[in-house]
Design an enzyme around this catalytic site. Sequence first.
Site, mmCIF file in Angstrom:
data_model
loop_
_atom_site.group_PDB
_atom_site.id
_atom_site.type_symbol
_atom_site.label_atom_id
_atom_site.label_comp_id
_atom_site.label_asym_id
_atom_site.label_seq_id
_atom_site.Cartn_x
_atom_site.Cartn_y
_atom_site.Cartn_z
ATOM 1 N N ASP A 823 51.420 1.480 8.002
ATOM 2 C CA ASP A 823 52.304 2.638 8.202
ATOM 3 C C ASP A 823 51.564 3.801 8.820
ATOM 4 O O ASP A 823 50.425 4.107 8.438
ATOM 5 C CB ASP A 823 52.896 3.101 6.864
ATOM 6 C CG ASP A 823 53.971 2.172 6.362
ATOM 7 O OD1 ASP A 823 54.913 1.912 7.107
ATOM 8 O OD2 ASP A 823 53.864 1.709 5.214
ATOM 9 N N LYS A 898 57.473 19.023 0.298
ATOM 10 C CA LYS A 898 57.302 17.786 1.051
ATOM 11 C C LYS A 898 58.400 17.579 2.087
ATOM 12 O O LYS A 898 58.123 17.280 3.262
ATOM 13 C CB LYS A 898 57.243 16.577 0.113
ATOM 14 C CG LYS A 898 57.093 15.259 0.869
ATOM 15 C CD LYS A 898 57.036 14.045 -0.043
ATOM 16 C CE LYS A 898 56.932 12.766 0.779
ATOM 17 N NZ LYS A 898 56.900 11.554 -0.069
ATOM 18 N N ASP A 1043 57.697 3.485 12.800
ATOM 19 C CA ASP A 1043 56.253 3.715 12.736
ATOM 20 C C ASP A 1043 55.596 2.859 11.656
ATOM 21 O O ASP A 1043 54.534 3.195 11.135
ATOM 22 C CB ASP A 1043 55.940 5.197 12.490
ATOM 23 C CG ASP A 1043 56.543 5.719 11.190
ATOM 24 O OD1 ASP A 1043 57.390 5.017 10.603
ATOM 25 O OD2 ASP A 1043 56.169 6.819 10.758
#
Length: 1126
Positions: A823, A898, A1043
């Site tokens: 990742d 976040k 991704d």
Amino acid sequence: MWYTTQKLPVLVRWPYAFFSVRGGAVSTNSLSEKLTKKRENSADWKSSLIKTLSTEYKEQIKSQKSYWIRKSAQAQIMRYTIKDDMQSLVRFAENHARVRTSTSDRDEEGLLAICLFVMHKKFSALSPEEVNSSDALTLFLSLGDLWPKLRRLGTTGDATALLLLNTLTGWESGRRRDEASSDVTEILESMRDHLQRNIRSLRLDRCNVFLSEDEKSKIAQEWLHLSGELPKSSRSSGEDKYQESPLVESLASPCSQEDYFGNPFHVGDLNIDYLREFDKHLSLLESSAWLHVPNTVGNRKGIEKHAEDVILEWRWKEKIEKNIELLSEAKMHPAVGSCLSAIPKRRLAELLHGAAVAVCSQGQNLVSISSFHYDLVTPIAFELQEAFKKKLGYSENELWRTVFLKYVRYFSEEEISRTYSQREWWTIACREIGIAPEFQFPLGQIDGETRQQMATVFAEILVKSCAFPLPGKGSQPAFSYKSVAAEEESRISAEGRVSLSRMLAVHPKMMQIFDEFPFRCILFTAQQLPMTIPPRPWIDYGVGGPLYKTRGEIIRNISEYKCVDINSEVRKRIKSAKQGRPVFDALNQLGSTPWVINEKMLSVLRETFLRSGDATSQPLLEKLGVPMRADTVQVPEYNETFGNVHKKELDQTKWRDYAKRRAEVIKKRNESNSLWCWMLYRVVLADHYKGQVLFFPHNMDFRGRVYPLSPYLSHMGDDVNRCILKFAKAQKLGKDGLRWLKLHCINLTGKLKRSSIAERILEAERVLPAILDSASDPFGGEGWWMLSEDPWQTLAACIEIHDAINFSGDVSDFPSQLPVHQDGSCNGLQHYAALGRDKEGGVQVNLTSSELPNDVYSDVAQRVEQKRKEDENGGEDCEVARKLRSMLPQEVPRKVIKQTVMTTVYGVTMYGAVLQIKRQLRALEISNEDAALFARYLARKTFASLNDAFTSSMMLKDWFRSCAKATSELMRTVEWTTPLGLPVVQPYLRPVDKQGKLLLSPVSTKQVDAFPPNFVHSLDSTHMMLTSLHSARRGYTFAAVHDCYWTHANSVDAMNQICREQFVALHSLPLVQQCSEWFNSRYLPRSVTRVMTEEEVQKYRSIFTPQVVRGELDIHDVCNSVYFFS
């Protein structure tokens, strides 16, 4: 270092003259006159641009109307052909030839060519008695009248005209001599002379109709007779190469045999009979209405009657047929009329009945109108096309079988896969049998407008015809329309949006009957399913697959902006056949990766899913992400709540509370039903495809981000989706494969994200007994796998590790099929940091080497905490900071900021960030009023902290926004071309009236907000495609979910190297500089700048020229970063 894009001429103003430093002195008088004239024009430059845009929009509308007219004409051709009404077809051709203005050699459909081809088939099929009939002579005379009007027919039209002429000549020679014979001979000579004057050259390999060898021979014979030469062949020199670019330079030549890892698409161990699978695929998915998938979950032992039997008792089919008979063919849209005249009423009723059964079998209470309409029309379109092909005696299956027989060698022969791409080999296979690589059966597509017309009529018939008996209430409609308020979650703001969606509602009481009598099978259309054969590849200009007989769209349109046909807009901007080929090749590679069902995981998942009707299992299922059945959600009933009390006697507050609570529970039940059905589809489809090799063809959104076409079963999706699939190709683990499996297993738990690779490996060894226990007894053992962030994928990894360790031979020889993931580390910010060369930001998103992985969210949280401390010590926000400390004494939690950091790449606004942070503070039990105050404060500090770490990146983001705003002022949408040649066009346009003129105008706020994230997404897609292309060149299996990159355990190291090298190669290009140059050339052409003042020109040139100081990040450090992708 400064970003600069071009050296602009420096203009020095003097009292009476301008001098260009670059060009030297200019005549003051002539320049003054020009400037005066320009000032007069510049005041009205927007009016000039509006006029231009209005003209462009008129042309677009005109083009769309022409397209719809052609589609309507196709329906007429099919109707006349199927009804054998040749005289009407000739009249149609004559009218079309009279009004036709296009000079294109290759009309999209070639309507006249099809008419001529139908006539050829008609005369070829005449019996000896019919040859001499008056009908045949009358038809010939009609063709004689048509012939002089045939001009500029194009390649296909020329070929079919010659073919028809040859056929008519044969017909004439077979006729008995009579008084009309001399006239027939004279007309034939006139036809021949006409073609001789109008056809200049002929190339049969570019025809858009399939011609048999005999037909080609007849055409060649006629052409030789007319011109004295044989048809030419198209040149193919160098056409399979890419455009020049350093990114694909090494792809121009094959990998050496010594470095080639093997054919990644070959699964020889499974012994697949691809030709048998191809025949099955064509008959089941491309020639029939529905695939019946056994309902392995819903069916229970001892059931004597199923839902299909119950529906037959309700006589839906008979009622549908009766209502079809009431329709007037003459009053309908031509496509609907074609269905009514070409398809027998009983067969049409069967197809509509199948659509109704399909909706019911899928179990949803609410179905979107668009998907219902698509599924309703698709089988009817198939039927209509098949009837047309049958009438022509056209064997399309045999054609594609011949091509496939050649093409499928790519998936077994290593030298072919090493030397060619799928696109190149497909081209070779097609040309070998003499058809164009993009060939599609003419009239094989039904456009959206026609589909909508058909769907509206046939959906109404279903709603009117389908009913069921409800005790005490008589006959009730099975389906109805309903507008549903849907709260949509935004990735940019936490506020959410409420929109109304028109849905098809399936009566809940009827669904309860189907719970008692479950369906034997669930029905799916071909577009909803994976393929069991390699898909047809995308080729030049993005045309082609993935089905063999039906053309799909390579780019997904956005329904919200229907005025923009994104596929058409992209193709307009592709300047040559070479442009965009790397993109199409990457899509083909991803779609050609073979998969199989992970049957061990399916067994565990199926066992778990069967517990979804037991309310006592809810805690376990919630932990594992398995939805409960809708009937476990109890809706409060009126009588149970209030007894026999009449509504008028109720306290209104109690009634409102009850109504609100009931509505909330019904909403929850509908959501639960939708999630449960979604899981059901995956389980039954996985059951159905056990033991078969699967392929997931891909297409992409307008930014280039790729997606599998199969919505229910693919590797893209949640934890469950990913756990039940594995690579079909097995690879030996090799010396490091087991280590990668263990590391993959620990990564999936999500518990050691801040730990080093060495620490994770130590943890894997420590918990190895728990891993093996999980594999041996998932529910009876310790259940270690259930504690993971991704429990199902973790269990799949546990089972693979268990099987490898217990392998009878050397563990390095274990044939592993489990994909191992790598990742990106906050990938959007990785691209931003690389663009701006931000060293601090690059460190935080792991673009540089480090002993431990860095976490950008923690870093930003620490920076925010530091700013809070500074404010507490007398800073500008001292009061708020101190109050926040009293409510939140600990350091600012990572989770509070976040989402805001993560959505920075998506263009989150200050308003959206405040809502995101407020939601997190409310979860920490801070009051709503205080949470609002603190959220505003923390949002400001979060953005400031991001600017500290990503200084140049954030400046670039602001520059992107400024450019988008400027393009909106210039009344153009934002567009650019990716480094691999894909044109990207933001489709956020709406028709507006400006100065009394209608034009497509950009939706400014959407253009501005969306451009930064869309640009970065086009880069992350480019990086993924480059990794795919270079992995395939070396022979490594590769798959991706944006991704997140997947490969075999024994090739992770190689994929990691390729991934890093391609990121460095991509960001070694002057991407920002190229973007600036593009904006200046695209939005400030001479036609615009000549009517602007110099100040206005310089204003926009200044906007389009970034003044951003690049940081000191060395992009090559990425190659040494262990945690860049990990």
